[in-house]
Design a protein around this motif. Structure first.
Motif: not given
Length: 214
Positions: A7, A24, A130, A133-134, A156, A158, A184
């Motif tokens: 990130f 985020p 999301s 997971s990233e 990226a 998160a 994810r």
């Protein structure tokens, strides 16, 4: 030397597509835990694009695109358990909850990619959340002309984050997801494209280019 976090790899605003907004921490860890418990119970099925079966599994609410007929087919309405998340996403986007006419829950097993695409044109704004997971969300100008690595913008995203595709980010860029490193999920909401007079929703019209809906 300490390894850079995923990130830390955030492009400057001047490199981001206009109309892309990322935040985020949209969800709390408790919010995410509740949603993960829910999504694990959903009836996922492999996403299909004509003869191609994707590794990604999905559940669609408010419509499912039929690539053989090139039209959006009706599906079940959004389940009540996701109304709260839809309402929060709508407030973040600045629209009434009923404007988010479509929802797609997607599951990405480790190593699952999502190829280059724009969403089908029956939908306008796209909001993605999301979980788990990233991931790396990638953008490149559309249509790609002699595409090269230097054209690609990587962001990226998160767990518990939210992003928006609107305006140029929605129509003048394609996006994809790099192969995931761990399990994810994403929950994507979409608004409906309206004709120029803004009086009637065009989600169920049949004319579409042959792009993949994700």
């Amino acid at each position: 030397m300490q390894q850079a976090s995923l990130f830390d790899l955030v492009p400057p605003p001047s490199r981001l597509p206009a109309g892309f907004v990322y935040q985020p921490g949209f969800l709390s860890p408790a919010d995410e835990a509740g949603l993960l418990a829910l999504v694990r119970t959903l009836p996922f099925a492999a996403a299909r694009y004509k003869a191609y079966t994707a590794r990604r599994r999905v559940v669609s609410y408010g419509g499912s695109f039929d690539y053989d007929a090139n039209r959006l087919q009706p599906t079940a309405e959004l389940i009540p358990e996701l109304h709260g998340l839809r309402d929060r996403a709508a407030a973040w986007l600045g629209v009434p909850p009923e404007a988010l006419v479509h929802a797609l829950v997607a599951e990405y097993a480790p190593g699952t990619p999502l190829g280059w695409h724009r969403d089908v044109p029956q939908f306008e704004d796209v909001v993605g959340i999301s979980l788990g997971s990233e991931a790396i969300l990638r953008f490149r100008p559309y249509p790609p002309v002699a595409p090269k690595k230097a054209d690609v913008v990587r962001v990226a995203v998160a767990p518990r984050s939210i992003y928006r595709l609107q305006g140029p980010a929605r129509w003048a860029w394609q996006h994809s997801v790099a192969p995931t490193g761990a399990l994810r999920w994403s929950i994507t909401f979409r608004t409906c494209v309206r004709p120029a007079d803004r009086t009637a929703c065009s989600c169920c019209e049949t004319e579409t280019p042959g792009e993949r809906s994700r």
